[in-house]
Design a protein around this motif. Sequence first.
Motif, PDB file in Angstrom:
ATOM      1  N   CYS A 329     -30.572  27.680   1.929  1.00 20.35           N
ATOM      2  CA  CYS A 329     -29.413  26.982   2.501  1.00 20.35           C
ATOM      3  C   CYS A 329     -28.144  27.764   2.183  1.00 20.35           C
ATOM      4  O   CYS A 329     -27.402  27.421   1.250  1.00 20.35           O
ATOM      5  CB  CYS A 329     -29.321  25.555   1.944  1.00 20.35           C
ATOM      6  SG  CYS A 329     -30.557  24.431   2.587  1.00 20.35           S
ATOM      7  N   GLY A 331     -25.449  28.030   4.004  1.00 22.18           N
ATOM      8  CA  GLY A 331     -24.240  27.488   4.623  1.00 22.18           C
ATOM      9  C   GLY A 331     -23.544  26.465   3.775  1.00 22.18           C
ATOM     10  O   GLY A 331     -23.503  25.272   4.105  1.00 22.18           O
ATOM     11  N   VAL A 365     -21.891  20.999   3.546  1.00 18.65           N
ATOM     12  CA  VAL A 365     -22.495  21.827   4.588  1.00 18.65           C
ATOM     13  C   VAL A 365     -21.360  22.532   5.327  1.00 18.65           C
ATOM     14  O   VAL A 365     -20.521  21.884   5.955  1.00 18.65           O
ATOM     15  CB  VAL A 365     -23.330  20.981   5.569  1.00 18.65           C
ATOM     16  CG1 VAL A 365     -23.802  21.836   6.740  1.00 18.65           C
ATOM     17  CG2 VAL A 365     -24.511  20.357   4.844  1.00 18.65           C
ATOM     18  N   PRO A 367     -21.064  25.193   8.127  1.00 15.82           N
ATOM     19  CA  PRO A 367     -21.894  25.929   9.099  1.00 15.82           C
ATOM     20  C   PRO A 367     -21.450  27.355   9.368  1.00 15.82           C
ATOM     21  O   PRO A 367     -22.256  28.155   9.855  1.00 15.82           O
ATOM     22  CB  PRO A 367     -21.806  25.066  10.361  1.00 15.82           C
ATOM     23  CG  PRO A 367     -20.620  24.182  10.176  1.00 15.82           C
ATOM     24  CD  PRO A 367     -20.484  23.972   8.705  1.00 15.82           C
ATOM     25  N   ASP A 370     -23.795  29.525   7.599  1.00 14.02           N
ATOM     26  CA  ASP A 370     -25.207  29.261   7.815  1.00 14.02           C
ATOM     27  C   ASP A 370     -25.850  30.418   8.573  1.00 14.02           C
ATOM     28  O   ASP A 370     -25.169  31.255   9.171  1.00 14.02           O
ATOM     29  CB  ASP A 370     -25.383  27.950   8.584  1.00 14.02           C
ATOM     30  CG  ASP A 370     -26.684  27.238   8.254  1.00 14.02           C
ATOM     31  OD1 ASP A 370     -27.506  27.817   7.499  1.00 14.02           O
ATOM     32  OD2 ASP A 370     -26.883  26.109   8.726  1.00 14.02           O
ATOM     33  N   GLU A 374     -29.662  27.893  11.659  1.00 12.57           N
ATOM     34  CA  GLU A 374     -28.987  26.668  11.215  1.00 12.57           C
ATOM     35  C   GLU A 374     -29.804  25.931  10.155  1.00 12.57           C
ATOM     36  O   GLU A 374     -29.875  24.710  10.123  1.00 12.57           O
ATOM     37  CB  GLU A 374     -28.704  25.747  12.415  1.00 12.57           C
ATOM     38  CG  GLU A 374     -27.873  26.398  13.485  1.00 12.57           C
ATOM     39  CD  GLU A 374     -27.733  25.547  14.747  1.00 12.57           C
ATOM     40  OE1 GLU A 374     -28.481  24.559  14.884  1.00 12.57           O
ATOM     41  OE2 GLU A 374     -26.873  25.864  15.580  1.00 12.57           O
ATOM     42  N   THR A 376     -29.393  25.392   6.959  1.00 12.15           N
ATOM     43  CA  THR A 376     -28.690  24.490   6.050  1.00 12.15           C
ATOM     44  C   THR A 376     -28.463  23.134   6.712  1.00 12.15           C
ATOM     45  O   THR A 376     -28.711  22.080   6.111  1.00 12.15           O
ATOM     46  CB  THR A 376     -27.340  25.097   5.619  1.00 12.15           C
ATOM     47  OG1 THR A 376     -27.546  26.428   5.138  1.00 12.15           O
ATOM     48  CG2 THR A 376     -26.693  24.256   4.532  1.00 12.15           C
TER      49      THR A 376
END
Length: 418
Positions: A329, A331, A365, A367, A370, A374, A376
Amino acid sequence: MRAFTLSYLLAIRLVTASSFYDNPEQDILYNQAVLDQGGGLDWANDKEELERRWGNDWAFTGISTFAHLKHVRCLTEPDERFDIAIIGAPFDTAVSYRPGARFGPRAIRAASARQLPFRAFNPRASFNPYTTPLKILDCGDITMSPFDNALALEQMTTAYTQLGSRLPSISPSSASSAGLSWPHPKLITLGGDHSIALAALRALNKIYSQPIAVVHFDAHLDTWHPEKYPSAWPTKTHQARFNHGSMFWMASEEGLILNGSSAHAGLRTRLAGLGDWEDDDRQGFLRISADDIDDIGTRGVIDRILERVGTERPVYLSLDIDVVDPGLCPGTGTPEAGGWTSREVIRILRGLEDLNVVGADVVEVAPAYDGPGEQTALTAAQVVYEMLTSIVSKAVKDMEAWREGKGEAQEKGTKDEL
């Protein structure tokens, strides 16, 4: 004569159709013939039929709401009732490193697109959380200032208080008769940076009139004393205290957190010194490090949290996506190497379904950082799904236990009469 002509043309159309893709329903003559001949398919006025034909989405269609849930701007609809609400908090101006979590709610909603109502059955719980009697809505985002953190905090606290203070969709009498204690709706927030938890805890304290236990998944403590951040300049305002690393310190100082009944899980950050742990101890948190999972496994993590928190106290469940390793993860705003896998986090969350969760969030989060897949946002959407399932599962269990207890009591009463 006209009806005969239409029938004749229609017959010719059907006879000459030679391809699987030739569909007579798409023919103007067919539609006109059906209407003229009273075929009983007045779709323009048959709402049920229209909904059946056009009311469903595929993962890639429709307006982006969480899991294709009905969207209501609940803050502008004070009479709208619900049992669980997804609410976005697009706020990220209290971060200490990389901003961008204000776009988290949008990314998580988009990543939830495959959670379709007809394909959301959760095998571990044996039900679909979106098709139970509990009403779940996507209440949109909290509108807040991107320029003034003090105002944004006030706006978030007010929004949480207004939404969380409503009566649930399931009436108190119906809930009571079903053995369910559900005095207020439950909110799951899509963050936003982690500072939003302070607004949620202030609101929950007002709604439930008591401190709330916190189960906190994170790479970082987030209980740091704000005065200990290095600065040659004296801190003369309270604004610097409100940040995504000190919100639990502020909440503890305000008496919002149940001291001695809260827990961190997944910690692995660097410290300023052992004084950070001493500050954390004073706030009453149990610390479970990321490394502990190698020794005690996911079951051991679950057991420690449940032993600390119990299943009766009201709990705020807060998950910073950076509890997951940044290799899985990336992001997020403050990534830390050496984190748990998404599978481990989800397994632990499933083991905590008996917690009395009154509010929850998935935060941080971002983005912009990320990967192209995508991953995350996808992990965050799955975490929300697991939280929803657990909240609904506890309600289902409570109702089943109440019914069994009622049945046993009735059976005992009958035997006593005999």
